[in-house]
Design a protein around this motif. Structure first.
Motif, PDB file in Angstrom:
ATOM      1  N   ILE A  31       0.841  -1.205   0.000  1.00  0.00           N
ATOM      2  CA  ILE A  31       0.000   0.000   0.000  1.00  0.00           C
ATOM      3  C   ILE A  31       0.873   1.251   0.000  1.00  0.00           C
ATOM      4  N   HIS A  32       1.941   1.212   0.786  1.00  0.00           N
ATOM      5  CA  HIS A  32       2.848   2.360   0.860  1.00  0.00           C
ATOM      6  C   HIS A  32       3.471   2.649  -0.499  1.00  0.00           C
ATOM      7  N   ARG A  33       3.771   1.604  -1.248  1.00  0.00           N
ATOM      8  CA  ARG A  33       4.425   1.771  -2.549  1.00  0.00           C
ATOM      9  C   ARG A  33       3.471   2.191  -3.656  1.00  0.00           C
ATOM     10  N   GLU A  34       2.196   2.214  -3.364  1.00  0.00           N
ATOM     11  CA  GLU A  34       1.254   2.791  -4.324  1.00  0.00           C
ATOM     12  C   GLU A  34       1.423   4.302  -4.390  1.00  0.00           C
ATOM     13  N   ASN A  35       2.080   4.855  -3.372  1.00  0.00           N
ATOM     14  CA  ASN A  35       2.455   6.266  -3.395  1.00  0.00           C
ATOM     15  C   ASN A  35       3.835   6.348  -4.033  1.00  0.00           C
ATOM     16  N   GLU A  36       3.970   7.106  -5.108  1.00  0.00           N
ATOM     17  CA  GLU A  36       5.246   7.148  -5.834  1.00  0.00           C
ATOM     18  C   GLU A  36       6.386   7.734  -4.999  1.00  0.00           C
ATOM     19  N   ASP A  37       6.039   8.417  -3.903  1.00  0.00           N
ATOM     20  CA  ASP A  37       7.062   9.017  -3.043  1.00  0.00           C
ATOM     21  C   ASP A  37       7.263   8.211  -1.768  1.00  0.00           C
ATOM     22  N   TYR A  38       7.164   6.886  -1.849  1.00  0.00           N
ATOM     23  CA  TYR A  38       7.221   6.061  -0.646  1.00  0.00           C
ATOM     24  C   TYR A  38       8.577   6.152   0.070  1.00  0.00           C
ATOM     25  N   ALA A  39       9.639   6.508  -0.650  1.00  0.00           N
ATOM     26  CA  ALA A  39      10.969   6.611  -0.021  1.00  0.00           C
ATOM     27  C   ALA A  39      11.224   7.999   0.552  1.00  0.00           C
ATOM     28  N   GLU A  40      10.216   8.860   0.480  1.00  0.00           N
ATOM     29  CA  GLU A  40      10.346  10.229   0.980  1.00  0.00           C
ATOM     30  C   GLU A  40       9.865  10.270   2.431  1.00  0.00           C
ATOM     31  N   VAL A  41      10.699  10.796   3.314  1.00  0.00           N
ATOM     32  CA  VAL A  41      10.390  10.821   4.745  1.00  0.00           C
ATOM     33  C   VAL A  41      10.429  12.253   5.254  1.00  0.00           C
ATOM     34  N   GLN A  42       9.358  12.641   5.917  1.00  0.00           N
ATOM     35  CA  GLN A  42       9.312  13.978   6.491  1.00  0.00           C
ATOM     36  C   GLN A  42      10.153  14.015   7.767  1.00  0.00           C
ATOM     37  N   ILE A  43      11.012  15.023   7.862  1.00  0.00           N
ATOM     38  CA  ILE A  43      11.825  15.199   9.070  1.00  0.00           C
ATOM     39  C   ILE A  43      11.284  16.397   9.841  1.00  0.00           C
ATOM     40  N   SER A  44      10.905  16.144  11.087  1.00  0.00           N
ATOM     41  CA  SER A  44      10.433  17.210  11.963  1.00  0.00           C
ATOM     42  C   SER A  44      11.388  17.353  13.139  1.00  0.00           C
ATOM     43  N   SER A  45      11.459  18.541  13.666  1.00  0.00           N
ATOM     44  CA  SER A  45      12.242  18.779  14.877  1.00  0.00           C
ATOM     45  C   SER A  45      11.294  19.304  15.945  1.00  0.00           C
ATOM     46  N   LEU A  46      11.410  18.753  17.154  1.00  0.00           N
ATOM     47  CA  LEU A  46      10.495  19.095  18.245  1.00  0.00           C
ATOM     48  C   LEU A  46      11.271  19.783  19.361  1.00  0.00           C
ATOM     49  N   ILE A  47      10.829  20.978  19.746  1.00  0.00           N
ATOM     50  CA  ILE A  47      11.493  21.691  20.838  1.00  0.00           C
ATOM     51  C   ILE A  47      10.474  22.068  21.909  1.00  0.00           C
ATOM     52  N   SER A  48      10.951  22.132  23.139  1.00  0.00           N
ATOM     53  CA  SER A  48      10.110  22.534  24.257  1.00  0.00           C
ATOM     54  C   SER A  48      10.276  24.032  24.474  1.00  0.00           C
ATOM     55  N   ILE A  49       9.247  24.793  24.126  1.00  0.00           N
ATOM     56  CA  ILE A  49       9.351  26.250  24.278  1.00  0.00           C
ATOM     57  C   ILE A  49       8.957  26.693  25.688  1.00  0.00           C
ATOM     58  N   LYS A  50       8.296  25.808  26.450  1.00  0.00           N
ATOM     59  CA  LYS A  50       7.990  26.075  27.862  1.00  0.00           C
ATOM     60  C   LYS A  50       7.992  24.722  28.554  1.00  0.00           C
ATOM     61  N   THR A  51       8.907  24.535  29.499  1.00  0.00           N
ATOM     62  CA  THR A  51       9.190  23.211  30.037  1.00  0.00           C
ATOM     63  C   THR A  51       8.742  23.076  31.488  1.00  0.00           C
ATOM     64  N   GLY A  52       8.106  21.922  31.794  1.00  0.00           N
ATOM     65  CA  GLY A  52       7.796  21.551  33.171  1.00  0.00           C
ATOM     66  C   GLY A  52       6.684  22.357  33.811  1.00  0.00           C
ATOM     67  N   GLY A  53       6.320  21.926  35.032  1.00  0.00           N
ATOM     68  CA  GLY A  53       5.313  22.649  35.802  1.00  0.00           C
ATOM     69  C   GLY A  53       3.895  22.447  35.340  1.00  0.00           C
ATOM     70  N   CYS A  54       3.629  21.396  34.539  1.00  0.00           N
ATOM     71  CA  CYS A  54       2.278  21.189  34.014  1.00  0.00           C
ATOM     72  C   CYS A  54       1.358  20.642  35.110  1.00  0.00           C
ATOM     73  N   PRO A  55       0.129  21.164  35.233  1.00  0.00           N
ATOM     74  CA  PRO A  55      -0.796  20.702  36.273  1.00  0.00           C
ATOM     75  C   PRO A  55      -1.464  19.362  35.975  1.00  0.00           C
ATOM     76  N   GLU A  56      -1.299  18.823  34.767  1.00  0.00           N
ATOM     77  CA  GLU A  56      -1.932  17.549  34.414  1.00  0.00           C
ATOM     78  C   GLU A  56      -1.256  16.383  35.135  1.00  0.00           C
ATOM     79  N   ASP A  57      -1.904  15.200  35.099  1.00  0.00           N
ATOM     80  CA  ASP A  57      -1.326  14.024  35.765  1.00  0.00           C
ATOM     81  C   ASP A  57      -1.052  12.883  34.789  1.00  0.00           C
ATOM     82  N   CYS A  58      -0.709  13.198  33.541  1.00  0.00           N
ATOM     83  CA  CYS A  58      -0.386  12.161  32.551  1.00  0.00           C
ATOM     84  C   CYS A  58       0.695  11.244  33.135  1.00  0.00           C
ATOM     85  N   ALA A  59       0.381   9.956  33.254  1.00  0.00           N
ATOM     86  CA  ALA A  59       1.228   9.032  34.012  1.00  0.00           C
ATOM     87  C   ALA A  59       2.600   8.798  33.390  1.00  0.00           C
TER      88      ALA A  59
END
Length: 338
Positions: A31-59
């Motif tokens: 199925i992936h190869r039905e897309n002609e750009d199957y060897a093309e991979v998106q590169i993203s970079s993730l940065i924390s612009i505000k870190t820590g101190g979150c009131p949530e309780d995500c385990a």
């Protein structure tokens, strides 16, 4: 060409997920190869612009204020630092910058004004801009869209039934409502989950069913392996098997054939061969750079060496067109927003 469906049943997805592994990979790869750009991979970079101190309780999260994880709390980054990080990421091959803030929800205050300015600045660098800031109202989503935001990440994390075991400070419906606000603002949706939380295979399948039965599939679905962090309730969870990652990626590719499926957290524990299996199974996006918010990640140089070995090419920014932003924002140069 594979039909795009929005009515997958739990039983259908379960049959795909539990099919013999080599058959599953072959079907997903086909199925992936039905897309002609199957060897093309998106590169993203993730940065924390505000870190820590979150009131949530995500385990799973080291940024929750209630857990003692050794994460230092930092106020929102200056825009100039964000631009410098974005430029480094772009030079390393990234076409998208995702900015994360450890907030429960966005508030209409000066910090949100700063985020809006960051979105405009990174957009002027010809990079796709993604944010993950917690819950959003419709008007906040529209404001981000008007500033040129390309994508918004808001993961479901796990199934609706399993959700209360992982998070009690917000509901599954809260998550879905934010995604609805993002979609209404015509921002592309990035939403996936985490495996290795102690969930069952049926929980994983149920989460994929929720994503695949949305009126429009998310443009991006990150599949994360839990990175256990000391001090969080899930610190002693065993590492998830790479084959579970492959099953999730392959199943997502089959039921959401046009979606970008992102091999996300957990890559530092994978060999090049194991990552290659994930790409074979349909992954066509990664996060690159030394950190994913607060957890380790392979460097740009390591990833570029892997791309060369596997014959993968980085996807260019705005392949599916720029967001519908004002002419004023489109014509801004980086010098005008610094």
């Amino acid at each position: 060409m594979t039909e795009v469906r929005y009515d997958w049943t739990q039983e259908e997805i379960s049959k795909i997920y539990h099919s013999p592994l080599l058959d599953l990979i072959f079907r997903a790869a086909t199925i992936h190869r039905e897309n002609e750009d199957y060897a093309e991979v998106q590169i993203s970079s993730l940065i924390s612009i505000k870190t820590g101190g979150c009131p949530e309780d995500c385990a799973y999260c080291p940024q929750a204020a209630r857990y003692n994880t050794g994460v230092d709390v930092h106020a929102i980054m200056p825009k100039e630092e964000v631009i410098a990080v974005a430029q480094k990421a772009k030079n390393g091959g990234a076409s998208r910058l995702c900015m994360g803030a450890a907030w429960r929800e966005v508030r209409d205050n000066r910090d949100f004004d700063k985020v809006i300015d960051m979105v405009k600045a990174v957009n002027a660098m010809d990079m796709e801009v993604c944010c993950t800031l917690g819950m959003l109202t419709e008007s906040q989503a529209q404001r981000l869209a008007d500033a040129g935001l390309y994508a918004y990440n808001h993961n479901l994390d796990t199934s609706e039934d399993d959700y209360k075991r992982i998070i009690t400070t917000r509901t599954y419906d809260d998550r879905l409502q934010t995604l609805d606000h993002v979609r209404k603002a015509k921002i592309s949706v990035c939403s996936g989950g985490i495996i290795g939380l102690g969930e069952t295979a049926q929980d994983r399948i149920s989460m994929l069913k929720t994503l695949s039965n949305m009126p429009k599939h998310p443009e991006s679905v990150p599949i994360n392996a839990l990175v256990p962090v000391q001090g969080t309730p899930l610190a002693e969870q065993p590492r998830v098997s790479v084959w579970d990652m492959v099953r999730m990626i392959a199943t997502a590719r089959i039921i959401m054939p046009k979606t970008v499926v992102r091999l996300s957290a957990g890559r530092t524990e994978m060999s090049t061969v194991e990552q290659a299996m994930c790409f074979m199974a349909g992954a066509n996006s990664i996060f690159a750079g030394e950190k994913l918010l607060t957890t380790p990640n392979p460097s740009f140089d390591e990833d570029m060496a892997m791309f060369q070995l596997l014959g993968l090419t980085p996807r260019k920014a705005f392949k599916n067109g720029r967001p519908n932003v004002s002419k004023e924002i489109k014509e801004m140069s980086i010098n005008e927003v610094i």
